[in-house]
Design an enzyme around this catalytic site. Structure first.
Site, PDB file in Angstrom:
ATOM      1  CG  HIS A   1     -86.568 -92.980 -58.821  1.00  0.00           C
ATOM      2  ND1 HIS A   1     -87.640 -93.831 -58.689  1.00  0.00           N
ATOM      3  CD2 HIS A   1     -86.673 -92.458 -60.065  1.00  0.00           C
ATOM      4  CE1 HIS A   1     -88.357 -93.822 -59.792  1.00  0.00           C
ATOM      5  NE2 HIS A   1     -87.791 -92.999 -60.656  1.00  0.00           N
TER       6      HIS A   1
ATOM      7  CG  ASP B   1     -88.003 -94.143 -55.442  1.00  0.00           C
ATOM      8  OD1 ASP B   1     -88.295 -92.929 -55.558  1.00  0.00           O
ATOM      9  OD2 ASP B   1     -87.906 -94.914 -56.406  1.00  0.00           O
TER      10      ASP B   1
ATOM     11  CB  SER C   1     -88.977 -93.932 -63.441  1.00  0.00           C
ATOM     12  OG  SER C   1     -89.747 -92.922 -62.841  1.00  0.00           O
TER      13      SER C   1
END
Length: 140
Positions: free
Chosen positions: A115, A81, A4
């Site tokens: 995610h 995600d 991320s």
């Protein structure tokens, strides 16, 4: 290697220090922060409203300005995600910039992954193998 925002950091640090890295990888990185809501909020808060100051911290802009790099790049992105769906990650502009510059990029779309930790834990062995290939190569 990073995930991320950490993936964003891995990409930008490698591109700003290209002679120090043989490879770089990321899981669901924020690729184009100067164009996504999270990045705009963070950059405005930390760097001010002048968006030209943001470009030195944007992977897409670094690739366009300084690529291609000698190292290879691996990115894994989950197709489910929620942050991708919210247009926070923006891997496509990074992929396009790499293509235009002739940068070697392996962008893997992982069907059904989000995610989460499970996403990372599933594919981290691939990233370790990717980096090992370059770190163990005496020619590079």
């Amino acid at each position: 290697m990073g995930h991320s925002m950490g993936g964003h950091g891995a990409l930008t640090i490698a591109m700003k220090n290209p002679t120090s890295y043989k490879s770089v990888s990321a899981f669901a990185p924020i690729c184009n922060p100067s164009k996504c809501p999270w990045g705009i909020k963070a950059f405005t808060g930390y760097l001010g409203a002048d968006d030209s100051a943001w470009l030195q911290y944007d992977s897409v802009e670094l690739m366009k300005s300084f690529g291609p790099f000698k190292f290879e790049i691996l990115i894994d992105q989950g197709s489910s995600d929620n942050f991708y769906e919210q247009k926070q990650l923006l891997p496509e502009p990074f992929e396009q910039a790499c293509k235009e510059k002739g940068q070697i990029l392996q962008l893997n779309w992982q069907a059904g992954y989000d995610h989460s930790y499970y996403f990372i834990s599933t594919f981290v062995p691939d990233h370790i193998d990717f980096h090992a290939k370059f770190l163990l190569d005496k020619q590079s």
